[in-house]
Design an enzyme around this catalytic site. Structure first.
Site, PDB file in Angstrom:
ATOM      1  N   SER A 165      16.534 -54.608   0.743  1.00 49.80           N
ATOM      2  CA  SER A 165      17.619 -56.163   0.691  1.00 49.80           C
ATOM      3  C   SER A 165      18.857 -54.848  -0.024  1.00 49.80           C
ATOM      4  O   SER A 165      18.417 -54.545  -0.865  1.00 49.80           O
ATOM      5  CB  SER A 165      17.579 -57.902   0.015  1.00 49.80           C
ATOM      6  OG  SER A 165      18.745 -58.102  -0.080  1.00 49.80           O
ATOM      7  N   TYR A 178      12.636 -62.966  -6.207  1.00 48.37           N
ATOM      8  CA  TYR A 178      12.770 -61.816  -5.258  1.00 48.37           C
ATOM      9  C   TYR A 178      13.599 -60.459  -5.709  1.00 48.37           C
ATOM     10  O   TYR A 178      13.346 -59.533  -5.457  1.00 48.37           O
ATOM     11  CB  TYR A 178      13.939 -62.739  -4.469  1.00 48.37           C
ATOM     12  CG  TYR A 178      14.169 -62.163  -2.819  1.00 48.37           C
ATOM     13  CD1 TYR A 178      12.753 -61.997  -1.279  1.00 48.37           C
ATOM     14  CD2 TYR A 178      15.429 -61.626  -2.546  1.00 48.37           C
ATOM     15  CE1 TYR A 178      13.588 -61.115  -1.042  1.00 48.37           C
ATOM     16  CE2 TYR A 178      15.489 -60.730  -1.301  1.00 48.37           C
ATOM     17  CZ  TYR A 178      14.635 -60.725  -0.429  1.00 48.37           C
ATOM     18  OH  TYR A 178      14.866 -60.896   0.628  1.00 48.37           O
TER      19      TYR A 178
END
Length: 361
Positions: A165, A178
């Site tokens: 990501s 995360y």
């Protein structure tokens, strides 16, 4: 690092080489393992490989989503092997890899896409919750990579794709666990890649850094926000991300792919002015990650149990933000044609130079 993806690449090996005599091709019997295969990007990746007639092993928690995904793969005429696995458990992942090789054959590509998260300020995340996110989002990737390497290295071939990501480089508020995990996966990936290069291994590892994607996670993650969580816009459909992941698996010599113009912009901005980005996200990052809808206190959270475990509902690949999500990426489009665009730019420059010289005469 410009991400590109092409549909329907057949007759090539996982590292992008043309298949020669005796080499299995994508149109025949290659095998892919996908973790987190029941929703979001993992589900979309499974569909992409089903279109290529690969054997598809689906690793995830939750029997409802697994069976639904397996039926989609079988409907495309491919063999599917659904295996209920908690990727945080190394023994379960290793056992699943063994099942795959016994049932489908040698693993050619392993895609690590499983994850979970908690949407909340760090002060409101319990230690055991933070640990659980790291166990799934980091150690799940480590366990999957280890299981793949143990089988690929003796054959000196195979590809591992880490689904990352933009948040692997740029932390944002409300997603500390995360972001920490994705940063760690990035470091793990770089370290492992150096080791494989040192050993001159035929096994390849690459990573795809994704933009905000419209996945069901925003309806099932554990959230302590007053409003319903949403991705930081702009958003993309999971099929865009899946095409990027499959392309990376086809061309794994590149260490990393960036998918989406917003990913490119974010990573460049973070490299040039991280402090400015800190302040921007401090002002805007809380509201930008919430809709106007009040959060449901009884919503299903998949941190400890699969999202379909309580509801018995298959969540599919897409989330609830269809109208706001892009089905294409200009950056992806350009990267698919980078060779042609480069030649066009060179040609245009040559014509411009010739025109200038002509005027001077």
């Amino acid at each position: 690092m410009w991400c590109c993806a092409r549909e329907g690449d057949r007759g090539s090996t996982p590292d992008g080489r043309k298949a020669g005599p005796g080499v299995r091709t994508a149109a025949r019997s290659q095998v892919v393992v996908i973790t987190g295969a029941t929703g979001g990007v993992g589900r979309a990746v499974a569909r992409e490989y089903a279109r290529r007639a690969w054997g598809v092993a689906l690793l995830a928690r939750g029997s409802t989503g697994l069976e639904a995904t397996a039926e989609e793969v079988r409907a495309a005429g491919c063999e599917a092997l659904p295996v209920e696995v908690d990727v945080a458990d190394e023994e379960q992942v290793s056992d699943a890899a063994e099942q795959v090789e016994q049932r489908l054959g040698p693993i050619d590509v392993w895609v690590n896409a499983a994850f979970t998260s908690v949407f909340a300020p760090f002060s409101q995340i319990a230690p055991e919750e933070f640990r659980r996110v790291v166990e799934v989002d980091l150690l799940g990737f480590v366990h999957g990579t280890r299981a793949a390497l143990e089988r690929m290295r003796p054959r000196d071939r195979g590809t591992i794709v880490q689904v990352g990501s933009a948040l692997a480089y740029r932390g944002v508020p409300l997603q500390s666990a995360y972001c920490a995990s994705k940063h760690a996966v990035q470091g793990f990936h770089e370290s492992l890649r150096c080791e494989l290069l040192h050993d001159r291994s035929g096994v390849r590892v690459t990573m795809v850094q994704l933009p905000a994607v419209n996945t069901p996670q925003f309806s099932w993650v554990l959230s302590r926000l007053p409003k319903h969580p949403q991705p930081l816009p702009p958003m993309f459909q999971p099929e865009v991300a899946a095409r990027a992941v499959v392309h990376a698996a086809d061309h794994p010599r590149r260490r990393e792919y960036w998918c989406g113009g917003s990913t490119v912009a974010t990573l460049i901005a973070n490299a040039l002015a991280p402090g400015v980005l800190d302040r921007y996200l401090a002002r805007n990052g809380f509201a930008a990650q919430q809709t106007d809808a009040v959060s449901d206190p009884d919503r299903t959270a998949n941190l400890w149990v699969p999202a379909d475990g309580r509801s018995g509902h298959d969540h599919g690949a897409r989330g609830v933000f269809d109208e706001e999500s892009n089905t294409r990426s200009w950056q992806l489009w350009a990267s698919q044609r980078h060779g042609a665009l480069a030649l066009a730019a060179i040609g245009a420059a040559a014509l411009a130079t010739a025109a200038v010289r002509q005027r001077k005469r």
